[in-house]
Design a protein around this motif. Structure first.
Motif, short mmCIF file in Angstrom:
data_model
loop_
_atom_site.label_atom_id
_atom_site.label_comp_id
_atom_site.label_asym_id
_atom_site.label_seq_id
_atom_site.Cartn_x
_atom_site.Cartn_y
_atom_site.Cartn_z
N GLU A 20 0.83 -1.21 0.00
CA GLU A 20 0.00 0.00 0.00
C GLU A 20 0.86 1.26 0.00
O GLU A 20 0.57 2.22 -0.71
CB GLU A 20 -0.95 -0.01 1.20
CG GLU A 20 -2.06 -1.04 1.08
CD GLU A 20 -2.93 -0.83 -0.14
OE1 GLU A 20 -3.36 0.31 -0.40
OE2 GLU A 20 -3.17 -1.83 -0.86
N ILE A 21 1.91 1.27 0.80
CA ILE A 21 2.82 2.42 0.81
C ILE A 21 3.45 2.59 -0.57
O ILE A 21 3.59 3.70 -1.08
CB ILE A 21 3.90 2.25 1.89
CG1 ILE A 21 3.28 2.30 3.29
CG2 ILE A 21 4.98 3.33 1.76
CD1 ILE A 21 4.23 1.84 4.40
N GLY A 22 3.80 1.47 -1.20
CA GLY A 22 4.47 1.51 -2.50
C GLY A 22 3.63 2.10 -3.61
O GLY A 22 4.16 2.58 -4.60
N LYS A 23 2.31 2.09 -3.47
CA LYS A 23 1.44 2.69 -4.49
C LYS A 23 1.67 4.19 -4.60
O LYS A 23 1.54 4.77 -5.67
CB LYS A 23 -0.03 2.43 -4.16
CG LYS A 23 -0.45 0.99 -4.33
CD LYS A 23 -1.90 0.82 -3.92
CE LYS A 23 -2.34 -0.62 -3.97
NZ LYS A 23 -3.74 -0.78 -3.50
N ARG A 24 2.00 4.82 -3.49
CA ARG A 24 2.17 6.27 -3.46
C ARG A 24 3.63 6.69 -3.33
O ARG A 24 4.04 7.70 -3.90
CB ARG A 24 1.36 6.87 -2.31
CG ARG A 24 -0.14 6.74 -2.50
CD ARG A 24 -0.89 7.25 -1.27
NE ARG A 24 -2.24 6.74 -1.21
CZ ARG A 24 -2.58 5.54 -0.75
NH1 ARG A 24 -1.66 4.72 -0.31
NH2 ARG A 24 -3.83 5.14 -0.73
N LEU A 25 4.37 5.95 -2.54
CA LEU A 25 5.75 6.32 -2.24
C LEU A 25 6.66 5.09 -2.38
O LEU A 25 7.00 4.43 -1.38
CB LEU A 25 5.85 6.88 -0.81
CG LEU A 25 4.96 8.09 -0.50
CD1 LEU A 25 4.88 8.35 0.99
CD2 LEU A 25 5.51 9.32 -1.22
N PRO A 26 7.10 4.78 -3.60
CA PRO A 26 7.90 3.57 -3.80
C PRO A 26 9.18 3.53 -2.98
O PRO A 26 9.55 2.47 -2.46
CB PRO A 26 8.22 3.60 -5.30
CG PRO A 26 7.22 4.50 -5.91
CD PRO A 26 6.82 5.48 -4.84
N ALA A 27 9.86 4.66 -2.83
CA ALA A 27 11.11 4.66 -2.08
C ALA A 27 10.86 4.38 -0.59
O ALA A 27 11.62 3.66 0.05
CB ALA A 27 11.85 5.98 -2.25
N LEU A 28 9.79 4.94 -0.04
CA LEU A 28 9.46 4.68 1.36
C LEU A 28 9.09 3.21 1.56
O LEU A 28 9.51 2.58 2.54
CB LEU A 28 8.33 5.58 1.84
CG LEU A 28 7.91 5.42 3.30
CD1 LEU A 28 9.08 5.66 4.25
CD2 LEU A 28 6.75 6.34 3.63
N ALA A 29 8.34 2.65 0.61
CA ALA A 29 8.00 1.23 0.70
C ALA A 29 9.25 0.37 0.64
O ALA A 29 9.37 -0.62 1.37
CB ALA A 29 7.05 0.85 -0.44
N ALA A 30 10.21 0.77 -0.20
CA ALA A 30 11.47 0.04 -0.28
C ALA A 30 12.23 0.12 1.04
O ALA A 30 12.82 -0.86 1.50
CB ALA A 30 12.32 0.58 -1.42
N LEU A 31 12.20 1.30 1.66
CA LEU A 31 12.86 1.45 2.96
C LEU A 31 12.22 0.54 3.99
O LEU A 31 12.93 -0.19 4.72
CB LEU A 31 12.77 2.91 3.42
CG LEU A 31 13.27 3.18 4.84
CD1 LEU A 31 14.76 2.91 4.94
CD2 LEU A 31 12.95 4.60 5.26
#
Length: 116
Positions: A20-31
């Motif tokens: 879900e985070i990756g849908k909006r903020l891929p770098a944050l989801a990766a973190l």
């Protein structure tokens, strides 16, 4: 059995949160995905089940060595995707590379002190 279900729900919740985070903020989801949350949770549960310092030390050391072969996948996939390969092919190639590197780690790991 309830404990097993709770562990599965928590693990699933982490995966869903990352997606879900990756849908909006891929770098944050990766973190978030790169954080050793699963490893830390696994160590806590292992310690709870078997509070043995030597066993935990062996587990933590082996985790370090087995993380290394998984890292090149995260370099190969973006290269393939940026050069026009499809997602599934890129994922398959990354997974195949990881399996190959895991097999090498299992073969050479004992020379590094890894008990396989």
């Amino acid at each position: 059995m309830l404990g097993l279900a709770a562990k599965a729900l928590l693990s699933g919740a982490l995966i869903v949160a990352i997606a879900e985070i990756g849908k909006r903020l891929p770098a944050l989801a990766a973190l978030v995905a790169s954080l050793p949350l699963v490893s830390v949770l696994g160590m806590i549960l292992l310690w709870h089940a078997r509070p043995d310092a030597e066993n935990m030390a062996a587990h933590a050391g082996a985790t370090f060595w087995f993380v290394l072969p998984s890292l090149p996948m995260f370099l190969l996939m973006p290269v393939l995707l940026r050069h026009g390969a499809g997602f599934w092919l890129s994922l398959l190639a990354g997974c195949a590379l990881t399996v190959g590197l895991y097999l090498l780690m299992i073969h050479f790991g004992p020379r590094l002190g890894l008990k396989v």
